[in-house]
Every structure is written in C-alpha cells, then in structure tokens.
Motif scaffolding. Structure first.
Motif, PDB file in Angstrom:
ATOM      1  N   ASN A 219       0.878  -1.268   0.284  1.00 25.70           N
ATOM      2  CA  ASN A 219       0.376  -0.531  -0.282  1.00 25.70           C
ATOM      3  C   ASN A 219       1.103   1.254  -0.455  1.00 25.70           C
ATOM      4  O   ASN A 219       2.226   1.343   0.299  1.00 25.70           O
ATOM      5  N   VAL A 220       0.169   2.403  -0.445  1.00 22.98           N
ATOM      6  CA  VAL A 220       0.992   3.248  -0.780  1.00 22.98           C
ATOM      7  C   VAL A 220       0.577   4.809  -0.029  1.00 22.98           C
ATOM      8  O   VAL A 220      -1.169   4.635  -0.275  1.00 22.98           O
ATOM      9  N   ARG A 221       1.484   5.612   0.231  1.00 18.86           N
ATOM     10  CA  ARG A 221       0.801   6.747   1.228  1.00 18.86           C
ATOM     11  C   ARG A 221       1.234   7.642   1.715  1.00 18.86           C
ATOM     12  O   ARG A 221       2.730   7.687   0.367  1.00 18.86           O
ATOM     13  N   ASP A 222       0.994   8.872   0.731  1.00 23.99           N
ATOM     14  CA  ASP A 222       1.812  10.047   0.103  1.00 23.99           C
ATOM     15  C   ASP A 222       1.833  11.212   1.800  1.00 23.99           C
ATOM     16  O   ASP A 222       1.298  10.953   2.680  1.00 23.99           O
ATOM     17  N   TRP A 223       3.477  11.247   2.155  1.00 18.17           N
ATOM     18  CA  TRP A 223       3.450  11.570   3.663  1.00 18.17           C
ATOM     19  C   TRP A 223       4.032  12.845   3.795  1.00 18.17           C
ATOM     20  O   TRP A 223       4.853  13.491   2.757  1.00 18.17           O
ATOM     21  N   LEU A 224       3.678  13.556   4.688  1.00 20.12           N
ATOM     22  CA  LEU A 224       3.952  14.774   4.181  1.00 20.12           C
ATOM     23  C   LEU A 224       4.655  15.105   6.074  1.00 20.12           C
ATOM     24  O   LEU A 224       4.010  14.778   7.191  1.00 20.12           O
ATOM     25  N   PHE A 225       5.842  16.309   6.529  1.00 19.86           N
ATOM     26  CA  PHE A 225       6.240  16.724   8.221  1.00 19.86           C
ATOM     27  C   PHE A 225       5.035  17.267   8.356  1.00 19.86           C
ATOM     28  O   PHE A 225       4.503  17.790   7.537  1.00 19.86           O
ATOM     29  N   VAL A 226       4.174  17.526   9.819  1.00 20.77           N
ATOM     30  CA  VAL A 226       3.138  17.676  10.352  1.00 20.77           C
ATOM     31  C   VAL A 226       3.559  19.546  10.475  1.00 20.77           C
ATOM     32  O   VAL A 226       2.724  19.992  10.457  1.00 20.77           O
ATOM     33  N   LYS A 227       4.948  19.962  10.546  1.00 18.29           N
ATOM     34  CA  LYS A 227       4.910  21.396  11.059  1.00 18.29           C
ATOM     35  C   LYS A 227       4.218  22.441   9.435  1.00 18.29           C
ATOM     36  O   LYS A 227       4.445  22.895   9.224  1.00 18.29           O
ATOM     37  N   ASP A 228       4.862  21.406   8.012  1.00 22.54           N
ATOM     38  CA  ASP A 228       4.241  21.968   6.854  1.00 22.54           C
ATOM     39  C   ASP A 228       2.817  22.051   6.770  1.00 22.54           C
ATOM     40  O   ASP A 228       2.614  22.626   6.263  1.00 22.54           O
ATOM     41  N   HIS A 229       2.110  21.227   7.605  1.00 23.21           N
ATOM     42  CA  HIS A 229       1.216  20.723   7.446  1.00 23.21           C
ATOM     43  C   HIS A 229       0.563  21.496   8.214  1.00 23.21           C
ATOM     44  O   HIS A 229      -0.720  22.722   7.426  1.00 23.21           O
ATOM     45  N   ALA A 230       0.761  22.688   9.393  1.00 23.62           N
ATOM     46  CA  ALA A 230       0.802  23.116  10.097  1.00 23.62           C
ATOM     47  C   ALA A 230       0.638  25.380   9.680  1.00 23.62           C
ATOM     48  O   ALA A 230      -0.241  26.001   9.893  1.00 23.62           O
ATOM     49  N   THR A 231       1.940  25.129   8.539  1.00 23.85           N
ATOM     50  CA  THR A 231       2.100  26.239   7.236  1.00 23.85           C
ATOM     51  C   THR A 231       0.997  26.062   6.444  1.00 23.85           C
ATOM     52  O   THR A 231       0.071  27.211   6.162  1.00 23.85           O
ATOM     53  N   ALA A 232       1.038  25.074   5.934  1.00 22.07           N
ATOM     54  CA  ALA A 232      -0.296  25.261   5.350  1.00 22.07           C
ATOM     55  C   ALA A 232      -1.892  25.574   5.296  1.00 22.07           C
ATOM     56  O   ALA A 232      -2.480  26.426   4.984  1.00 22.07           O
ATOM     57  N   ILE A 233      -1.510  24.899   7.257  1.00 22.60           N
ATOM     58  CA  ILE A 233      -3.424  25.607   7.636  1.00 22.60           C
ATOM     59  C   ILE A 233      -3.315  26.936   8.096  1.00 22.60           C
ATOM     60  O   ILE A 233      -4.465  27.851   7.616  1.00 22.60           O
ATOM     61  N   ASP A 234      -2.705  27.930   8.373  1.00 20.81           N
ATOM     62  CA  ASP A 234      -2.149  29.109   8.071  1.00 20.81           C
ATOM     63  C   ASP A 234      -2.402  30.180   7.261  1.00 20.81           C
ATOM     64  O   ASP A 234      -3.133  30.480   6.955  1.00 20.81           O
ATOM     65  N   ALA A 235      -1.646  29.045   5.936  1.00 21.98           N
ATOM     66  CA  ALA A 235      -1.679  29.746   4.977  1.00 21.98           C
ATOM     67  C   ALA A 235      -3.671  29.497   4.338  1.00 21.98           C
ATOM     68  O   ALA A 235      -4.057  30.622   3.680  1.00 21.98           O
ATOM     69  N   VAL A 236      -4.396  28.919   4.635  1.00 24.89           N
ATOM     70  CA  VAL A 236      -5.226  28.489   4.225  1.00 24.89           C
ATOM     71  C   VAL A 236      -6.669  29.495   4.717  1.00 24.89           C
ATOM     72  O   VAL A 236      -7.286  30.021   4.765  1.00 24.89           O
TER      73      VAL A 236
END
Ligand code: NAD
Ligand code: DAU
Length: 351
Positions: A219-236
C-alpha cells in the motif's frame, strides 16, 4: 481575533496551536480538547503560559456544552481539528467516530451559525481540517486526488470525515456560513501517537519488538511533515477563498514496506547499530480490513494560489522525527503506559 482551535492537544493540532500562538501574538488562541487517549497537554508545555493561549477541556459531541462555550467565549473563527483519527480504531468502534467526527462537527457548525449570523458573517470563518481518505483509494497508475475528485470513503473513519465535510459545505450553501476546507495526506513528525505507522515502528524498533506490516506492505501513502501541514493550515486560514477546498500533500509517495525499511536504516544509523539489524524485526501480519491501496494528492491549487510549499525533504523530516522520538523516551513511555490516562484524569478532575 479570538480563534477556537479544536483538537489542539493532539498531534497536528498541537503544531497548529504552537504556530498560531507564536506567530500571531495579537490573536487569542483557545484550545478546546476533550483529552482523549490521543490528546496530551505535554505536547504544548512550551506554550501553556503564553499570554495569548488558553486551554479548555470539553467534548465537541456535547451540544449544550458547545452552545454555552460559544455564547460565553464568542470566538471570531474556528479551526476544527478535533476528531477520532485512527482507521484501525474506526473498524472496531465506529460509533465513537460518528459521535465526535459527525455529531461533534454539526454541534460546532450550529453554534458558530447561531453566534455569528445575527450580526452578519463578516470577518468570521469556520475552517474544517480534513483528510485525503474521503476520496477513496487509487490504483498504481498516475492518477492523483484533486479538489474535484468525487468522494468515495471506504472505512468508518473516512466515511465519518466525508460526512463532516458534507455538513460543513451544507452550512455554507444553506445558511451562508463562511467556510474553508482542506484535505491532507498522511502526516508524520514529533508528538505523533504511536498507534500510527511511523511512530509505532520507531517505538517498536527502539524497544526491540516486531514491526507489523499489514498484508504484503504494497500500500502507498503520501507523507507530509506535520510542521508543513501547520503552515499550509495557516495559509488556507489567512489566504484561502471563502467556500473553497484545498488539497495538501507532500508529493512524497512511499510503499509501506519500502518506508519501513528506510525507517529501519535510519534508526540503525541514529542508534549506531549495524545496518540491517532493525530490518530483522519486520513482521508481515494480517491485512487491515478494507485496506485502501494508494493515496496521492495533487497539491497544485494550494501551491499556485496560496504560494505554500513543504519546507523539508522526506529525508530531513524523517531524520528530525527519529531524533525527536529517541530524545523523548519519557513522552513515548508515558503515552504507551497507563500513566497517560492517569495524568489527564488527575490534572483535570472536576474542571
Ligand atoms: P489526533 O488523534 O492526534 O488528535 C485528535 C485530538 O482531538 C486529540 O487531542 C483528542 O483529545 C481530540 N478529541 C477527540 N475527540 C474529541 C471530542 N469529542 N471533543 C474534543 N476533542 C476531541 O489526530 P491528528 O492526527 O492530530 O488529526 C487531527 C485532524 O486532522 C483530524 O481531524 C484528522 O482527521 C485530520 N487529519 C489527520 C491526518 C494525519 O495524518 N494524522 C491527515 C489529514 C487530516
Ligand atoms: O491519509 C490521511 C490519513 O492518514 C489521516 O486522515 C488519518 O487520520 C491517519 O491516521 C492516516 O491514516 P492511515 O491509515 O493511512 O495511517 P496509519 O499510520 O494507520 O497507516 C499507514 C499505512 O501503514 C496504512 O497503509 C496501514 C499501514 N500499517 C499501519 C500500521 C499502524 C501497517 O502496515 N502496520 C501498522 O502497524
């Protein structure tokens, strides 16, 4: 601005709270969390005394509590992350996912609408943080999930998140509630509860226990560092359009077995063991029921429209993550023993 962040004591929520508390000293950040097994105020020790931060213990599934909280605190905006988040638990206990993810979300939507609507919606936003799992499962071709991909949830967890996404959009279309949504791929990083693949594997390797690989590990997953998710949430939150959805991913697909092998090698290197030592602990086990084969996220909308991009490579993020778990043995020990529950109960009994 007063922002109510739900689920702020959890994995992603704690990184979002930390980012907002430190980056926006003029905002008041209220962290609403029930402190379930996944919520841990230790994740936020470094910000707990900040003048613009406050913690409130409470359950989003409790309608009267949520109504009173909104009437009393009058938040200007909501960033909603509180959820039951683990697919395996949703298979054995689906109803808790319905209660928190569906009913809890509707309670928040109702409370926000009741508070904001009489004075007009200007300046308010209800932001729902969601998952790519709502889009279902891909095969091994080149296809990726876009914001237009039809929903096809296949686990009780993803069905509950898809349902909550639909309720959020329904409140926008029916009542005009200002909303934003994002659907993100698999996060990894510090403070990740060790029931999820990466922290579970690190914990097990650290303690010499077998690392379970479901099925054949294809199975395949696409992994993102959590601090980069936080900056994406800030941008949205700050730049996203009212009513819009943004997909967030790491452009970083890994087959589970390959990922675990890489993780074994990083742990061997960081713990000065002979290369190959950790790989001996890999153990193939019975597959997860209904196991989605592949997730892959097309992040071009958030990158092009909001200028967001990940800040670290997978190699950098994984190295930081392994370092954090090796340096925070006490955190790992406490969340993997009964002490975690006892701490929360003693700390907040009767409040
Ligand atoms: P988590 O399980 O680590 O944290 C969830 C938090 O919500 C915990 O602090 C818990 O105490 C709190 N909570 C649970 N039920 C609650 C309730 N009834 N009332 C109040 N608080 C409650 O989850 P996470 O991995 O940090 O995920 C956060 C959000 O991001 C979720 O909505 C999840 O669906 C979404 N998401 C997660 C990922 C991921 O890879 N982890 C990826 C995309 C989206
Ligand atoms: O895609 C985003 C989602 O990612 C989030 O919405 C969820 O909240 C989050 O838990 C995560 O879901 P997954 O099911 O993909 O994550 P998990 O870490 O549980 O599993 C990752 C992959 O590894 C999956 O294919 C199952 C497999 N796995 C997992 C565990 C716990 C194993 O092979 N062995 C394991 O022991």
């Amino acid at each position: 601005m007063k922002i109510l962040i739900t689920g702020g004591a959890g994995f992603i929520g704690s990184h979002v709270v930390r980012l907002f508390v430190s980056k926006y000293p003029d905002y008041q950040i209220l962290n609403l969390d029930a402190l379930t097994y996944a919520g841990n105020l230790e994740n936020l020790r470094d910000v707990e005394n900040a003048p613009n931060y406050r913690f409130i213990k409470g359950d989003i599934a409790d309608q009267s509590f949520i109504d009173q909280l909104f009437a009393h605190e009058e938040p200007d905006a909501v960033i909603h992350l509180a959820a039951e988040s683990h697919v395996d638990r949703s298979i054995t206990d689906p109803m808790s996912f319905v209660k928190t993810n569906v009913i809890g979300t509707v309670n928040l939507l109702n409370a926000a609408r009741n508070l904001w609507h009489p004075g007009g919606y200007d300046g308010h936003v209800f932001y729902h943080v969601s998952t790519d799992e709502v889009y279902g499962s891909l095969d091994f071709g080149p296809e990726m999930f876009t914001e237009e991909t039809s929903y096809d949830p296949r686990s009780p967890y993803s069905a509950s998140k898809a349902s909550s996404d639909h309720f959020v959009r329904a409140w926008h279309h029916t009542y005009g509630l200002p909303i934003k949504l994002s659907n993100c791929s698999n996060n990894y990083g510090p403070n990740h509860f060790p029931e999820k693949l990466i922290p579970l594997a690190i914990h097990r390797l650290r303690t010499g226990q077998p690392v379970p690989v479901y099925g054949k590990g294809e199975n395949v997953r696409d992994w993102l560092f959590v601090k980069d998710h936080a900056t994406a949430i800030d941008a949205v939150f700050h730049k996203g359009k009212n009513g819009d959805t943004y997909n967030i991913g790491g452009v970083n697909e890994w087959q589970n077995l390959k990922l675990i092998e890489l993780l074994c090698d990083v742990v061997d290197q960081k713990t000065s063991q002979e290369q190959g030592t950790s790989r001996k602990l890999i153990k193939f086990v019975t597959d997860r029921a209904g196991h989605d084969m592949r997730y892959a996220i097309d992040s071009s909308k958030i990158m092009n429209e909001l200028g967001w991009k990940p800040s670290v490579t997978f190699e950098q993020g994984l190295a930081q993550t392994v370092d954090w778990y090796l340096a925070n043995e006490e955190w790992l020990n406490s969340v993997t023993s009964g002490a975690y529950q006892d701490y929360n109960q003693k700390q907040y009994a009767g409040r």
